[in-house]
Write a protein that holds these residues in place. Structure first.
Motif, PDB file in Angstrom:
ATOM      1  N   PRO A  38      -5.819   5.338   4.834  1.00  0.00           N
ATOM      2  CA  PRO A  38      -7.140   4.841   4.431  1.00  0.00           C
ATOM      3  C   PRO A  38      -7.018   3.483   3.751  1.00  0.00           C
ATOM      4  CG  PRO A  38      -6.459   6.676   3.046  1.00  0.00           C
ATOM      5  CD  PRO A  38      -5.414   6.528   4.106  1.00  0.00           C
ATOM      6  N   LEU A  39      -7.970   2.612   4.050  1.00  0.00           N
ATOM      7  CA  LEU A  39      -7.995   1.279   3.444  1.00  0.00           C
ATOM      8  C   LEU A  39      -8.027   1.396   1.922  1.00  0.00           C
ATOM      9  CD1 LEU A  39      -8.153  -1.711   4.285  1.00  0.00           C
ATOM     10  CD2 LEU A  39     -10.636  -1.505   4.276  1.00  0.00           C
ATOM     11  N   SER A  40      -8.725   2.411   1.427  1.00  0.00           N
ATOM     12  CA  SER A  40      -8.831   2.598  -0.024  1.00  0.00           C
ATOM     13  C   SER A  40      -7.498   3.008  -0.644  1.00  0.00           C
ATOM     14  CB  SER A  40      -9.890   3.654  -0.335  1.00  0.00           C
ATOM     15  OG  SER A  40      -9.518   4.895   0.251  1.00  0.00           O
ATOM     16  N   GLY A  41      -6.534   3.385   0.182  1.00  0.00           N
ATOM     17  CA  GLY A  41      -5.226   3.808  -0.333  1.00  0.00           C
ATOM     18  C   GLY A  41      -4.374   2.651  -0.807  1.00  0.00           C
ATOM     19  N   ILE A  42      -4.757   1.415  -0.455  1.00  0.00           N
ATOM     20  CA  ILE A  42      -4.006   0.239  -0.900  1.00  0.00           C
ATOM     21  C   ILE A  42      -5.014  -0.780  -1.448  1.00  0.00           C
ATOM     22  CG2 ILE A  42      -2.308  -1.524  -0.296  1.00  0.00           C
ATOM     23  CD1 ILE A  42      -1.573   0.123   2.150  1.00  0.00           C
ATOM     24  N   PRO A  43      -5.175  -0.848  -2.751  1.00  0.00           N
ATOM     25  CA  PRO A  43      -6.084  -1.851  -3.319  1.00  0.00           C
ATOM     26  C   PRO A  43      -5.592  -3.273  -3.005  1.00  0.00           C
ATOM     27  CG  PRO A  43      -5.475  -0.191  -4.952  1.00  0.00           C
ATOM     28  CD  PRO A  43      -4.586   0.016  -3.764  1.00  0.00           C
ATOM     29  N   VAL A  44      -6.507  -4.224  -3.014  1.00  0.00           N
ATOM     30  CA  VAL A  44      -6.147  -5.626  -2.769  1.00  0.00           C
ATOM     31  C   VAL A  44      -5.103  -6.061  -3.798  1.00  0.00           C
ATOM     32  CG1 VAL A  44      -7.006  -8.000  -2.785  1.00  0.00           C
ATOM     33  CG2 VAL A  44      -8.377  -6.184  -1.742  1.00  0.00           C
ATOM     34  N   GLY A  45      -4.044  -6.687  -3.301  1.00  0.00           N
ATOM     35  CA  GLY A  45      -2.968  -7.169  -4.163  1.00  0.00           C
ATOM     36  C   GLY A  45      -1.843  -6.171  -4.345  1.00  0.00           C
ATOM     37  N   LYS A  46      -2.014  -4.977  -3.813  1.00  0.00           N
ATOM     38  CA  LYS A  46      -1.002  -3.927  -4.003  1.00  0.00           C
ATOM     39  C   LYS A  46      -0.285  -3.612  -2.691  1.00  0.00           C
ATOM     40  CE  LYS A  46      -2.242  -3.524  -8.253  1.00  0.00           C
ATOM     41  NZ  LYS A  46      -1.470  -4.235  -9.245  1.00  0.00           N
ATOM     42  N   SER A  47       0.701  -2.744  -2.779  1.00  0.00           N
ATOM     43  CA  SER A  47       1.463  -2.340  -1.602  1.00  0.00           C
ATOM     44  C   SER A  47       1.679  -0.832  -1.640  1.00  0.00           C
ATOM     45  CB  SER A  47       2.815  -3.044  -1.562  1.00  0.00           C
ATOM     46  OG  SER A  47       3.644  -2.545  -2.595  1.00  0.00           O
ATOM     47  N   ARG A  48       2.154  -0.354  -0.516  1.00  0.00           N
ATOM     48  CA  ARG A  48       2.470   1.070  -0.424  1.00  0.00           C
ATOM     49  C   ARG A  48       3.595   1.218   0.585  1.00  0.00           C
ATOM     50  NH1 ARG A  48      -1.960   5.668   1.284  1.00  0.00           N
ATOM     51  NH2 ARG A  48      -0.475   7.300   1.740  1.00  0.00           N
ATOM     52  N   LYS A  49       4.528   2.090   0.282  1.00  0.00           N
ATOM     53  CA  LYS A  49       5.609   2.373   1.239  1.00  0.00           C
ATOM     54  C   LYS A  49       5.278   3.664   1.978  1.00  0.00           C
ATOM     55  CE  LYS A  49       9.230  -0.043  -1.183  1.00  0.00           C
ATOM     56  NZ  LYS A  49       9.723   0.060  -2.530  1.00  0.00           N
ATOM     57  N   THR A  62      -3.444  -8.063   0.927  1.00  0.00           N
ATOM     58  CA  THR A  62      -3.882  -9.229   0.158  1.00  0.00           C
ATOM     59  C   THR A  62      -5.391  -9.375   0.359  1.00  0.00           C
ATOM     60  OG1 THR A  62      -3.622 -10.810   1.961  1.00  0.00           O
ATOM     61  CG2 THR A  62      -1.665 -10.363   0.621  1.00  0.00           C
ATOM     62  N   ALA A  63      -5.967 -10.356  -0.291  1.00  0.00           N
ATOM     63  CA  ALA A  63      -7.402 -10.594  -0.121  1.00  0.00           C
ATOM     64  C   ALA A  63      -7.704 -11.026   1.303  1.00  0.00           C
ATOM     65  CB  ALA A  63      -7.876 -11.650  -1.111  1.00  0.00           C
ATOM     66  N   GLU A  64      -6.724 -11.621   1.980  1.00  0.00           N
ATOM     67  CA  GLU A  64      -6.952 -12.156   3.324  1.00  0.00           C
ATOM     68  C   GLU A  64      -6.594 -11.190   4.448  1.00  0.00           C
ATOM     69  OE1 GLU A  64      -4.821 -13.873   1.100  1.00  0.00           O
ATOM     70  OE2 GLU A  64      -6.538 -14.930   0.259  1.00  0.00           O
ATOM     71  N   SER A  65      -5.558 -10.366   4.243  1.00  0.00           N
ATOM     72  CA  SER A  65      -5.069  -9.570   5.359  1.00  0.00           C
ATOM     73  C   SER A  65      -4.209  -8.396   4.883  1.00  0.00           C
ATOM     74  CB  SER A  65      -4.250 -10.472   6.301  1.00  0.00           C
ATOM     75  OG  SER A  65      -4.005  -9.807   7.512  1.00  0.00           O
ATOM     76  N   GLU A  84       3.591  -8.900  -6.575  1.00  0.00           N
ATOM     77  CA  GLU A  84       2.255  -9.479  -6.467  1.00  0.00           C
ATOM     78  C   GLU A  84       2.171 -10.829  -7.172  1.00  0.00           C
ATOM     79  OE1 GLU A  84      -0.793  -6.952  -8.046  1.00  0.00           O
ATOM     80  OE2 GLU A  84      -2.383  -8.359  -7.573  1.00  0.00           O
ATOM     81  N   GLY A  85       2.839 -10.955  -8.323  1.00  0.00           N
ATOM     82  CA  GLY A  85       2.763 -12.196  -9.092  1.00  0.00           C
ATOM     83  C   GLY A  85       3.333 -13.386  -8.347  1.00  0.00           C
ATOM     84  N   ASP A  86       4.444 -13.173  -7.641  1.00  0.00           N
ATOM     85  CA  ASP A  86       5.080 -14.257  -6.888  1.00  0.00           C
ATOM     86  C   ASP A  86       4.612 -14.307  -5.437  1.00  0.00           C
ATOM     87  OD1 ASP A  86       6.458 -14.997  -9.142  1.00  0.00           O
ATOM     88  OD2 ASP A  86       8.302 -13.937  -8.587  1.00  0.00           O
ATOM     89  N   ASN A  87       3.835 -13.318  -5.022  1.00  0.00           N
ATOM     90  CA  ASN A  87       3.366 -13.242  -3.638  1.00  0.00           C
ATOM     91  C   ASN A  87       4.543 -13.170  -2.657  1.00  0.00           C
ATOM     92  OD1 ASN A  87       0.855 -13.004  -2.362  1.00  0.00           O
ATOM     93  ND2 ASN A  87       1.033 -15.056  -1.491  1.00  0.00           N
ATOM     94  N   LEU A  88       5.569 -12.406  -3.048  1.00  0.00           N
ATOM     95  CA  LEU A  88       6.769 -12.284  -2.212  1.00  0.00           C
ATOM     96  C   LEU A  88       7.228 -10.827  -2.168  1.00  0.00           C
ATOM     97  CD1 LEU A  88       8.907 -15.279  -3.549  1.00  0.00           C
ATOM     98  CD2 LEU A  88       7.786 -15.142  -1.305  1.00  0.00           C
ATOM     99  N   ILE A  89       7.964 -10.514  -1.141  1.00  0.00           N
ATOM    100  CA  ILE A  89       8.635  -9.225  -1.056  1.00  0.00           C
ATOM    101  C   ILE A  89      10.071  -9.478  -1.503  1.00  0.00           C
ATOM    102  CG2 ILE A  89       9.437  -7.445   0.533  1.00  0.00           C
ATOM    103  CD1 ILE A  89       6.867  -8.108   2.203  1.00  0.00           C
TER     104      ILE A  89
END
Ligand code: FES
Length: 128
Positions: A38-49, A62-65, A84-89
């Motif tokens: 579900p889209l709601s399972g990952i808030p904007v700016g967050k991740s999930r494995k 992200t806010a874009e994709s 999220e702060g550095d926008n990197l994995i």
């Protein structure tokens, strides 16, 4: 009685064969098998494995994709995390860094992270 015993035997044989030799569709072969969350399972700016075809992947929103990448670092195989702060994995083991396309942007990783197809259908994220 003979008919019932024969029917039971055939049914048992069929179920056993289906268990021992599952179809390619049942086990997933990379040709059409997908995972939905579900889209709601990952808030904007967050991740999930999650696991996809038996492999750990990281899904970043992200806010874009939304991006889906292998969560296995290409250096020595540690699991990567979203920063999220550095926008990197980033890999916690030796400091490899990847952008949201999976490209190596720092550290010892020799190859990019594998990326997976993502589709958004209504309130569902479909991967694969
Ligand atoms: Fe990821 Fe070494 S395992 S940087």
């Amino acid at each position: 009685i003979g008919f019932v015993v024969t029917a039971w035997g055939l049914l048992t044989a069929y179920v056993s064969m289906a268990y021992l030799w599952p179809s390619k569709k049942a086990i997933g072969n990379g040709s059409g098998k997908s995972v939905t969350i579900p889209l709601s399972g990952i808030p904007v700016g967050k991740s999930r494995k999650i696991r996809y075809e038996g492999k750990p992947i990281i899904v970043v929103r992200t806010a874009e994709s939304i991006f889906a990448l292998s969560a296995v670092c290409t250096h020595l195989g540690c699991l990567v995390n979203w920063n999220e702060g550095d926008n990197l994995i980033e890999c916690p083991c030796h400091g490899a860094k990847f952008d949201l396309r999976g490209n190596v942007v720092g550290g010892p990783a020799p190859k990019p992270l594998e990326s997976y197809r993502v589709q958004i259908k209504g309130k569902i994220i479909k991967i694969g």
